[in-house]
Design a protein around this motif. Sequence first.
Motif, short mmCIF file in Angstrom:
data_model
loop_
_atom_site.label_atom_id
_atom_site.label_comp_id
_atom_site.label_asym_id
_atom_site.label_seq_id
_atom_site.Cartn_x
_atom_site.Cartn_y
_atom_site.Cartn_z
N ALA A 103 -5.11 59.28 -14.68
CA ALA A 103 -5.36 58.33 -14.52
C ALA A 103 -4.28 57.52 -15.26
O ALA A 103 -4.31 56.12 -15.69
CB ALA A 103 -6.36 57.67 -14.97
N HIS A 104 -3.45 58.01 -16.16
CA HIS A 104 -2.60 57.43 -16.76
C HIS A 104 -1.12 56.83 -16.82
O HIS A 104 -0.72 58.19 -16.28
CB HIS A 104 -2.80 58.46 -18.30
CG HIS A 104 -1.97 57.82 -19.95
ND1 HIS A 104 -2.64 56.68 -20.30
CD2 HIS A 104 -1.45 58.44 -20.46
CE1 HIS A 104 -1.99 56.79 -21.45
NE2 HIS A 104 -1.32 57.10 -21.36
N GLU A 105 -0.86 55.41 -16.50
CA GLU A 105 -0.18 55.81 -16.30
C GLU A 105 1.15 56.24 -16.47
O GLU A 105 2.52 55.80 -15.65
CB GLU A 105 0.71 53.52 -15.97
CG GLU A 105 1.35 53.23 -15.32
CD GLU A 105 0.62 53.51 -13.23
OE1 GLU A 105 1.90 54.28 -12.56
OE2 GLU A 105 -0.11 53.94 -12.86
N PRO A 106 1.34 56.70 -17.48
CA PRO A 106 2.85 56.37 -18.12
C PRO A 106 3.05 58.65 -18.32
O PRO A 106 4.50 58.34 -17.25
CB PRO A 106 2.12 57.06 -20.00
CG PRO A 106 1.68 55.31 -19.92
CD PRO A 106 0.34 56.00 -18.94
N ALA A 122 -9.88 58.48 -16.77
CA ALA A 122 -9.92 58.70 -15.42
C ALA A 122 -11.13 59.20 -15.11
O ALA A 122 -11.51 59.21 -13.92
CB ALA A 122 -9.47 60.75 -16.42
N ARG A 123 -12.39 58.85 -15.33
CA ARG A 123 -13.11 58.74 -15.46
C ARG A 123 -13.70 57.34 -14.17
O ARG A 123 -14.42 57.45 -13.20
CB ARG A 123 -14.70 58.37 -16.45
CG ARG A 123 -15.54 59.41 -17.14
CD ARG A 123 -16.46 59.59 -17.95
NE ARG A 123 -16.29 57.96 -18.87
CZ ARG A 123 -15.81 58.38 -19.68
NH1 ARG A 123 -15.54 59.74 -21.15
NH2 ARG A 123 -15.97 57.44 -20.69
N ALA A 124 -13.23 56.47 -14.72
CA ALA A 124 -13.15 54.82 -13.92
C ALA A 124 -12.24 55.38 -12.26
O ALA A 124 -12.33 55.18 -11.68
CB ALA A 124 -11.55 54.09 -14.72
N MET A 125 -11.07 56.18 -12.83
CA MET A 125 -10.18 56.44 -11.51
C MET A 125 -10.71 57.40 -10.62
O MET A 125 -11.31 57.25 -8.69
CB MET A 125 -8.63 57.00 -11.88
CG MET A 125 -7.97 57.35 -10.59
SD MET A 125 -6.67 58.23 -10.92
CE MET A 125 -5.90 58.66 -9.96
N ASN A 126 -11.91 58.09 -10.85
CA ASN A 126 -12.43 59.44 -10.18
C ASN A 126 -13.63 58.35 -9.31
O ASN A 126 -13.60 58.58 -8.14
CB ASN A 126 -12.91 60.33 -11.30
CG ASN A 126 -12.71 61.42 -10.36
OD1 ASN A 126 -12.39 62.24 -9.28
ND2 ASN A 126 -13.83 62.43 -10.77
N GLU A 127 -14.19 57.33 -10.25
CA GLU A 127 -15.24 56.65 -9.30
C GLU A 127 -14.90 55.68 -8.39
O GLU A 127 -15.49 55.80 -7.34
CB GLU A 127 -15.85 56.11 -10.61
CG GLU A 127 -17.72 55.10 -9.24
CD GLU A 127 -17.82 54.10 -11.01
OE1 GLU A 127 -18.99 53.47 -10.17
OE2 GLU A 127 -17.72 54.74 -12.32
N THR A 140 -15.86 63.58 -7.35
CA THR A 140 -17.79 63.38 -7.75
C THR A 140 -18.23 64.33 -9.18
O THR A 140 -18.96 65.13 -9.81
CB THR A 140 -18.04 65.27 -6.39
OG1 THR A 140 -17.51 65.63 -7.18
CG2 THR A 140 -18.56 64.50 -5.08
N GLY A 141 -16.95 64.18 -9.95
CA GLY A 141 -16.84 64.60 -11.19
C GLY A 141 -16.18 66.09 -11.28
O GLY A 141 -15.35 66.55 -12.44
N SER A 142 -15.73 66.40 -10.56
CA SER A 142 -14.94 67.91 -10.51
C SER A 142 -13.62 66.93 -10.57
O SER A 142 -12.68 65.38 -9.92
CB SER A 142 -14.47 68.75 -8.93
OG SER A 142 -13.55 69.12 -8.56
N PRO A 143 -12.45 67.83 -10.67
CA PRO A 143 -10.92 67.16 -11.41
C PRO A 143 -10.24 67.25 -9.82
O PRO A 143 -9.08 66.54 -10.09
CB PRO A 143 -10.80 67.68 -11.98
CG PRO A 143 -10.79 69.31 -11.91
CD PRO A 143 -12.39 69.43 -11.58
N ALA A 144 -10.57 67.93 -8.97
CA ALA A 144 -10.13 67.73 -7.57
C ALA A 144 -9.59 66.81 -6.89
O ALA A 144 -8.16 66.58 -6.75
CB ALA A 144 -10.97 68.77 -6.95
#
Length: 648
Positions: free
Chosen positions: A420-423, A462-467, A472-476
């Motif tokens: 989720a970190h553009e750089p 990352a939390r915002a992107m996952n949502e 579901t909280g998993s990094p997959a």
Amino acid sequence: MSVRPALTLATTFSKATDGKPATYGLELTNESTEAIRDFTLCFVAPTRVDLDAVFDNATMQRRSSNFVEIAPPAGFVLEPGGRWKASTASLGRDLRHWSDGANAAYLAFADGKTLPVESRPTTLTGDNAPLKRGTEPFPVPGPGKSPAPISVVPWPNHVAIEGARDVPAGLAITASGEAQTAADAFADLARSLFPADALVRPVEEGGLSVTLVTGAGQKPEAYRIVFGDEVTVHAAGHAGWLYGLVTLGQILRGARRHPLTFSFPAAGEIVDAPAFGWRGSHLDVSRQFYSTGEVEQFLKVMVWNKLNRFHWHLTDDEGWRVEIDAYPELTRVGAWRGHGLPMPPLFGTGAARTGGYYTKAAIRQVVALAETFGIDVVPEVDVPGHSFAAITALPWLADPDETGAYYFHDNFPNGCLNPAHEPVYEFVEKVFGELLELFPSRTFHVGADEVPEGAWEGSPLARAMNEEIGGTGSPAKLQAAFLKRVQTFLTANGRITGAWEEAAMGGGIDKEHAYLVGWTTIEVSQERAEEGYDIVIAPGQRYYLDMANGAAWSEPGASWAGWSGPEETYIFQPGGDWTEEQKKHLLGVQACIWSEHLTDRAIFDRLVFPRLSAIAETGWTQAERKSWPRFRAMAGLLPNLYGYWATE
């Protein structure tokens, strides 16, 4: 200090008994004439102690992956001839082999100075068997006892030879045009692997005339050898001629060294072609660094075994090994380990600054050499996981607002590039862009393995992107989104994306422009093939060459996937029960040489050889033509890399 102290570290492992936990013991001995005070003991070992480990008679000061620093009780003085003992039961995994224990150590002082400590092999309480190092020297059978009249590994798929002629002194090769490059490559190979054998020599020095001719209609790696007063090698191109000459060289060398066991045919033919198109070996140069010269010599051992893919694992948590013009910090920081450096000592390295990296000139040199041997060099930059060295060198790769820490197997903290970190994407595309200019291979491996549960949970981005993507909280799903973006870049540049099997998780990457390396179990590889992924078989239980050859403490190596001796490695046959549709996705086989336990070159030779050749025969020889007794009879004639051979 006017006299440099002589210090030794002896370590022991005691298995759990009668309700007592397994214990790892350390004993530091001062063999000098000076007392030593106000120090800490730093050591590294493949087996990690826990992050919050408790020591008896010591206090842990720091633990970073496999690096541990402990202090003796306050006011302790290590007198001349004195000993300091400490122990812990806080182990991430029990020690199972002598190479699991401390393999480098030193003392550190508050003023930044260090003193070296000789670290002795770890002993198992109640076991005094001699420790094994060097390749097992399989004996060549005596006269009349060989299962085959000629010595060739991998074994050809059609052998119809007659009689035996006087063994020639060497091979006098005649070729022209493209065939001459194959002849030159073989001459270089023979000189490098067996300099005193002079396998290639002119007729005037007793060389047998060998002519390379074009064989119409043959596949690129196929060849046909016709024996007679002279020998002809028929092939469609460079790889076929080269492999035919390798077969001739092996036949000649076996007959010359063991003339009562092996012969040189008087007549007949060998018609040969590989079972699989992908016959590879991976080499991890992050945990242990191997010089350009070592890599080049390894390529020569590979071609002697008719292996055609070199998977070059260039980056991992423990080291970044390739020059990148856009980010010189990657090698300035990430390629070196040592006391006081951002990257701590690890896996056999002590206080001194050690490591290294490949310049772009060195990469081009290796790739060019590989091309002459018909080897495709597949680079790997492992992302998004296993990126601690990169993040240490370039801290801006991390989300600045990330909190907390996550670990994979209690290794390095927060060692994964954040999707989720553009750089991160600018970094990946610049790095990959520079490497695409160095590696002409159609395949580019991006890692994608072992992102731990809990990764990026402390990152608001990352939390915002996952949502947003329905995670579901998993990094997959986060990793899948990252990989799809990276794959789009590689596909646009005409490349196939290679990855470890985890790249199929979370939605997976585009199957049409990808292949996966299956490493956990053969069943998972079969599932990936059923899903439509092209797959290269490399199961840890059989094809990870860092696994020990046996269960005994005296054998070096890892054992988290079990152990696999040469016979177990050889008899494993992938794809035997696969459906025809699944087999269409089975590209081939690959050895994986992970370097955590390869802390000296004699351990490398023991673990890699002859198991590398066993995998090579599975990749080349049709399953019904394989024979362990035949392979065993010829294994003693195969080269290893460093020349270390076991002695009983």
